[in-house]
Scaffold this motif. Structure first.
Motif, short mmCIF file in Angstrom:
data_model
loop_
_atom_site.label_atom_id
_atom_site.label_comp_id
_atom_site.label_asym_id
_atom_site.label_seq_id
_atom_site.Cartn_x
_atom_site.Cartn_y
_atom_site.Cartn_z
N TYR A 171 -14.49 -19.17 68.26
CA TYR A 171 -14.34 -18.30 67.08
C TYR A 171 -15.63 -18.27 66.27
O TYR A 171 -15.67 -18.76 65.14
CB TYR A 171 -13.17 -18.80 66.23
CG TYR A 171 -11.89 -18.90 67.02
CD1 TYR A 171 -11.11 -17.78 67.24
CD2 TYR A 171 -11.50 -20.10 67.61
CE1 TYR A 171 -9.94 -17.85 68.00
CE2 TYR A 171 -10.34 -20.18 68.37
CZ TYR A 171 -9.58 -19.06 68.56
OH TYR A 171 -8.44 -19.13 69.31
N PRO A 172 -16.69 -17.71 66.81
CA PRO A 172 -17.96 -17.70 66.09
C PRO A 172 -17.94 -16.76 64.88
O PRO A 172 -17.14 -15.83 64.81
CB PRO A 172 -18.96 -17.20 67.13
CG PRO A 172 -18.13 -16.31 68.00
CD PRO A 172 -16.79 -16.99 68.08
N ARG A 173 -18.84 -17.03 63.95
CA ARG A 173 -19.02 -16.17 62.78
C ARG A 173 -19.97 -15.04 63.15
O ARG A 173 -21.04 -15.27 63.72
CB ARG A 173 -19.61 -17.01 61.65
CG ARG A 173 -19.58 -16.33 60.31
CD ARG A 173 -19.79 -17.32 59.16
NE ARG A 173 -20.35 -18.59 59.57
CZ ARG A 173 -21.52 -19.06 59.16
NH1 ARG A 173 -22.27 -18.38 58.34
NH2 ARG A 173 -21.94 -20.24 59.57
N LEU A 174 -19.56 -13.83 62.86
CA LEU A 174 -20.38 -12.64 63.14
C LEU A 174 -21.34 -12.43 61.98
O LEU A 174 -20.91 -12.23 60.84
CB LEU A 174 -19.48 -11.42 63.34
CG LEU A 174 -20.19 -10.10 63.62
CD1 LEU A 174 -21.03 -10.15 64.89
CD2 LEU A 174 -19.17 -8.97 63.70
N LEU A 175 -22.64 -12.47 62.27
CA LEU A 175 -23.65 -12.31 61.23
C LEU A 175 -24.08 -10.86 61.07
O LEU A 175 -24.26 -10.37 59.96
CB LEU A 175 -24.87 -13.19 61.53
CG LEU A 175 -24.59 -14.69 61.67
CD1 LEU A 175 -25.85 -15.42 62.08
CD2 LEU A 175 -24.02 -15.24 60.37
N LYS A 176 -24.27 -10.18 62.20
CA LYS A 176 -24.66 -8.77 62.15
C LYS A 176 -24.52 -8.15 63.54
O LYS A 176 -24.40 -8.86 64.54
CB LYS A 176 -26.09 -8.60 61.62
CG LYS A 176 -27.16 -9.26 62.48
CD LYS A 176 -28.52 -9.12 61.83
CE LYS A 176 -29.55 -9.99 62.57
NZ LYS A 176 -30.85 -9.96 61.94
#
Length: 162
Positions: free
Chosen positions: A99-104
């Protein structure tokens, strides 16, 4: 037993260069959607903070699979548990969900952080994380899971000793 054939939809570019148990945090990587998919397939994904990513342990070998109870990370202080209680490459299909964090989003590139996959990992599926579809109720787990993961799993990779 049924078998299924799946094709990767994307590949992890950059990020972790080797598989390891801990220090997964603080590393940026890219999930690069394959050119066979139109950019429209990603439309709206930038509105989400996190992704659900299904990927394959591509560096694992079929002989790595272990279908017996064993102590996590070989630590005899933790109870022997069955294959489907572990979350590693020794599982039959050698799949993982993160569940990674979406930066851009930059074209076909989804720039993320806290993805515990390595460079070159095939991504089998991805979707935005919907909070309402996460676990319901109180989450319960044995103490050994926290003992194993809390100290270092999401520690910043830059703080890892060589």
């Amino acid at each position: 037993m049924e078998t299924y054939e799946v094709e990767s939809i994307a590949t992890v570019v950059g990020g972790h260069t080797r598989a390891q148990d801990d220090y997964q945090g603080g590393v940026e990587s890219i999930i690069r959607l394959h050119g066979t998919y139109p950019l429209e397939a990603l439309q709206g994904i930038e509105d989400f903070s996190h992704l659900t990513v299904t990927w394959r342990f591509h560096l694992a070998l079929p002989e790595d699979v272990q279908l017996h109870a064993r102590s996590p990370r070989g630590n005899a202080h933790w109870p022997a548990t069955g294959t489907f209680v572990h979350r590693n490459h020794r599982r039959p299909n050698q799949l993982a969900v993160s569940y990674p964090r979406l930066l851009k989003v930059e074209g076909r590139d989804l720039v993320v952080t806290d993805l515990d996959a390595v460079e070159g990992t095939p991504v089998l599926d991805l979707a935005p994380y919907f909070e309402q579809m996460g676990p319901r109720g109180v989450v319960r787990q044995p103490a050994w899971v926290g003992e194993m993961l809390d100290p270092c799993y999401w520690s910043d990779a830059a703080s890892r000793s060589a």
